[in-house]
Design a protein around this motif. Structure first.
Motif, PDB file in Angstrom:
ATOM      1  N   GLN A 175      -4.614   2.927   6.669  1.00 26.81           N
ATOM      2  CA  GLN A 175      -4.416   4.298   6.205  1.00 26.81           C
ATOM      3  C   GLN A 175      -5.158   5.303   7.078  1.00 26.81           C
ATOM      4  O   GLN A 175      -4.849   6.497   7.042  1.00 26.81           O
ATOM      5  N   ASP A 176      -6.108   4.820   7.859  1.00 27.37           N
ATOM      6  CA  ASP A 176      -6.799   5.697   8.805  1.00 27.37           C
ATOM      7  C   ASP A 176      -6.167   5.591  10.193  1.00 27.37           C
ATOM      8  O   ASP A 176      -5.661   6.574  10.731  1.00 27.37           O
ATOM      9  N   GLU A 182      -7.197  -5.604   1.048  1.00 31.36           N
ATOM     10  CA  GLU A 182      -7.518  -4.264   0.544  1.00 31.36           C
ATOM     11  C   GLU A 182      -8.237  -3.442   1.606  1.00 31.36           C
ATOM     12  O   GLU A 182      -7.952  -2.259   1.803  1.00 31.36           O
ATOM     13  N   ARG A 183      -9.177  -4.062   2.301  1.00 29.97           N
ATOM     14  CA  ARG A 183      -9.870  -3.341   3.384  1.00 29.97           C
ATOM     15  C   ARG A 183      -8.920  -3.068   4.540  1.00 29.97           C
ATOM     16  O   ARG A 183      -9.042  -2.037   5.225  1.00 29.97           O
ATOM     17  N   LEU A 211      -7.089   0.109   3.814  1.00 24.21           N
ATOM     18  CA  LEU A 211      -7.886   1.303   4.111  1.00 24.21           C
ATOM     19  C   LEU A 211      -7.955   1.569   5.610  1.00 24.21           C
ATOM     20  O   LEU A 211      -7.884   2.722   6.058  1.00 24.21           O
ATOM     21  N   SER A 214       0.849  -1.194   0.000  1.00 27.04           N
ATOM     22  CA  SER A 214       0.000   0.000   0.000  1.00 27.04           C
ATOM     23  C   SER A 214       0.884   1.243   0.000  1.00 27.04           C
ATOM     24  O   SER A 214       1.534   1.557   1.001  1.00 27.04           O
ATOM     25  N   HIS A 218       1.336   5.112   0.141  1.00 19.18           N
ATOM     26  CA  HIS A 218       0.507   6.144   0.768  1.00 19.18           C
ATOM     27  C   HIS A 218       1.426   7.148   1.464  1.00 19.18           C
ATOM     28  O   HIS A 218       2.601   6.877   1.722  1.00 19.18           O
TER      29      HIS A 218
END
Length: 443
Positions: free
Chosen positions: A263-264, A256-257, A260, A152, A154
């Motif tokens: 990333q939070d 994938e989840r 996310l 990922s 980011h």
């Protein structure tokens, strides 16, 4: 009342009729009514007169149901669609219009051709295209049966540091984070590094589940050489671990989840901890992973742990490195990475002429050469960088050229092992595992 007695009017025509009614009833002047309708008072007078004589029919457009005077003939339209159907059936309207003008001298606007193709079924608008349904699947039943992995990219440190990549390994049965590590990029050696950490901590899973990144899969359909495996795929094959490729990101939805979620949550945790570099973040991750798994990991359907122990023959230092085969020349030399290697001249190496030896490119930048598991001693003969491969040296200048080469060879450092690692990810792997020695390394 028959169908002929029914009058169809558009909304603007109905509004016009209501305004004219008010003019006839003297509740509105013709000048004000003309201003509301955006027409001249004189034309307003003509509409009022026609409305009194014919009724609402006078307000209906006389061209309704008739072909436009600027419309293309039906035969021309049919011919164009036949050309599109035969030659450009899978083209979009814009590209098809370009090719029609280029090869068939048919000049149509993109939107005209688009409407024709939509009506004839040759093109579907984005809203009309059927969206693929991604149906959920059950988790794998056992822990360690399937490990989803992904990278990922980011801004993990927000504006405190550059963008980097987080390598994420997630167990499909439990959604447990199995491995987490920050890297600069998503490279083969970075995955070698993380996979080695995973194997030493948990053992060998049944299979990894990844996307079609070039680290995992050979994506060139026209590739004719090689065995069809990437370096990472070859390493997993030697470790007896399968790798399965997902056709879409939805197929590996758990990782994938997880990306996310991280990333939070992880971004905010790094902010609170004041971390702004990869080294500090990697030191922070073990505690974060332990806390995260304690809160969110699921219990597997079955208690069986499908991880297998590493075998004595699973030499991770040897397996998790670049391996490429090279043909030994008649002069007992081989080339790898623009460097010429001279094998030691002995009875065994003389039997290797025209045979393939394997070059091992280790994480610390050193090189090992083996044939069927036997290490081959060698020395290095670097190519001279100032002479191009295509250069031709005149016979009269050969002596001067050789003298120049000899002087350059004396000044060059030919110790390959002293050079810095050249591939992405090699240096980090070497620093973490440098305390582990390998007798196969040749310096």
């Amino acid at each position: 009342m028959t169908d002929k007695d029914i009058l169809t009017m558009s909304a603007p025509e109905l509004d016009r009729a209501m305004i004219i009614d008010r003019v006839i009833e003297r509740r509105l002047s013709r000048t004000d009514a003309a201003e509301q309708l955006g027409i001249s008072p004189r034309h307003m007078g003509r509409l009022v007169k026609a409305y009194r004589e014919q009724g609402a029919v006078a307000l209906v457009s006389k061209k309704r149901g008739k072909r436009s005077n600027r419309a293309y003939p039906p035969a021309y339209k049919a011919l164009v669609l036949e050309i599109v159907r035969e030659h450009y059936h899978d083209f979009g309207p814009t590209l098809a219009a370009e090719k029609l003008a280029e090869y068939h001298s048919v000049n149509l606007s993109d939107e005209t051709l688009r409407s024709w193709m939509i009506k004839s079924g040759l093109w579907k608008t984005r809203s009309k295209k059927a969206q693929r349904a991604y149906q959920p699947r059950y988790r794998r039943e056992c822990y360690g049966e399937l490990i989803q992995l992904d990278g990922s990219e980011h801004y993990w440190f927000e504006n405190r540091g550059p963008k980097c990549t987080l390598l994420v390994y997630v167990d499909d049965a439990t959604s447990k984070i199995m491995e987490l590590r920050f890297t600069e990029t998503e490279s083969t050696f970075d995955y070698f590094h993380s996979t080695r950490r995973y194997l030493e901590r948990h053992g060998k899973p049944v299979a990894f589940y990844s996307d079609k990144h070039s680290v995992f899969r050979v994506n060139q359909k026209e590739a004719v050489s090689g065995n069809g495996l990437t370096q990472f795929g070859r390493a997993l094959h030697e470790l007896n671990i399968d790798i399965i490729y997902a056709h879409s990101s939805q197929a590996k939805g758990r990782v994938e989840r997880m990306n996310l979620t991280l990333q939070d949550r992880l971004v905010k945790e790094l902010r609170l901890a004041g971390i702004s570099c990869i080294e500090e973040a990697n030191a922070f991750l073990p505690g974060f992973v332990e806390s995260f798994n304690a809160k969110f990991a699921k219990a597997p359907v079955r208690d069986t742990d499908m991880h297998r122990k590493l075998l004595e023959t699973d030499e991770l230092e040897e397996i998790l490195c670049y391996q490429e085969q090279r043909v030994v020349s008649n002069s007992l030399t081989l080339q790898y990475d623009k460097v010429l290697y001279l094998l030691e001249d002995n009875e065994f190496t003389r039997t290797l002429r025209r045979k393939r030896a394997t070059v091992f490119d280790y994480p610390n930048g050193t090189i090992g050469i083996k044939f069927e598991g036997q290490t081959l001693p060698y020395s290095i003969f670097d190519k001279i960088p100032h002479i191009k491969q295509a250069d031709i040296v005149d016979n009269k200048r050969l002596g001067a050229a050789l003298a120049f080469v000899q002087e350059k060879q004396k000044s060059l450092n030919t110790e390959r092992s002293k050079r810095a690692p050249k591939r992405r990810g090699q240096k980090l792997i070497h620093e973490e595992f440098k305390n582990k020695t390998n007798p196969a390394l040749v310096t």
